[in-house]
Scaffold this active site. Structure first.
Site, short mmCIF file in Angstrom:
data_model
loop_
_atom_site.label_atom_id
_atom_site.label_comp_id
_atom_site.label_asym_id
_atom_site.label_seq_id
_atom_site.Cartn_x
_atom_site.Cartn_y
_atom_site.Cartn_z
N VAL A 51 0.83 -1.20 0.00
CA VAL A 51 0.00 0.00 0.00
C VAL A 51 0.87 1.26 0.00
O VAL A 51 0.56 2.24 -0.66
CB VAL A 51 -0.97 0.01 1.22
N CYS A 52 1.99 1.20 0.71
CA CYS A 52 2.86 2.38 0.87
C CYS A 52 3.27 3.03 -0.45
O CYS A 52 3.15 4.25 -0.59
CB CYS A 52 4.09 2.02 1.71
N PRO A 53 3.75 2.25 -1.44
CA PRO A 53 4.15 2.93 -2.67
C PRO A 53 2.99 3.59 -3.41
O PRO A 53 3.18 4.61 -4.07
CB PRO A 53 4.80 1.83 -3.51
#
Length: 187
Positions: free
Chosen positions: A46-48
């Site tokens: 999810v972070c990128p």
């Protein structure tokens, strides 16, 4: 205790920014509007998508006089490696702060102690270094840069117009409210 209207606590950290390693402190969050954007870890899922969304909207944040500081408990070296190997992360022009000693994550109360990672925490800091917006979401829930832009615009509006407040779904240029006895029970 709420962090709203509290001053950012002192910290010193290394960051990756503009192809260089730089030192960042709480002083870098003062004198302008800032967003401190915590995420769990580099090289994840999810972070990128969140960081790329911020990168895609970074010019609009800059046009509002806002600097973005993404923070994870990874090192600044890890941030550089991720920046160099991911097409999504390579778009980033904002500061990527390393927090391997977890001091910043603790200061903002987003550290997941047992994991050594930060929650997805978003903090909007005013030019005096005071926290005006706090949003924390569960690890599986990605954030939206456009909604963050709307909230930043509302915070800037309220700061520039004492006595006015922004209602739900307020967009720049729309009507605000001036709380008064006359409005009680009429909204």
């Amino acid at each position: 205790m709420s962090l709203i209207n509290t001053e950012v606590k002192p910290f010193t950290a290394q960051a990756y920014h503009g192809g260089k390693f730089v030192t960042v402190t709480e002083a870098d969050l003062k004198g302008k509007w800032s967003v401190v954007f915590f995420y769990p870890a580099d090289f994840t899922f999810v972070c990128p998508t969140e960081l790329e969304d911020l990168a895609d909207n970074y010019v609009e944040f800059k046009n509002l006089g806002v600097e973005i500081f993404s923070v994870s408990t990874d090192t600044h070296f890890c941030h550089k490696a991720w920046h160099d190997t991911s097409d999504a992360i390579n778009k980033i022009d904002y500061v990527m702060v390393g927090d391997p000693n977890q001091a910043i994550s603790r200061n903002f109360e987003v550290l997941i102690e047992e994991a050594g990672l930060a929650d997805r925490g978003t903090f909007v800091i005013d030019p005096e270094g005071k926290i005006q917006i706090v949003e924390i979401t569960a690890g599986g829930i990605g954030r939206d840069a456009k909604e963050l832009l709307r909230k930043v615009k509302a915070a800037q509006y309220v700061a520039a117009h004492p006595g006015e407040v922004c209602p739900a779904k307020w967009q720049e240029g729309e009507k605000t409210l001036a709380p008064s006895l006359d409005l009680v029970g009429k909204i």
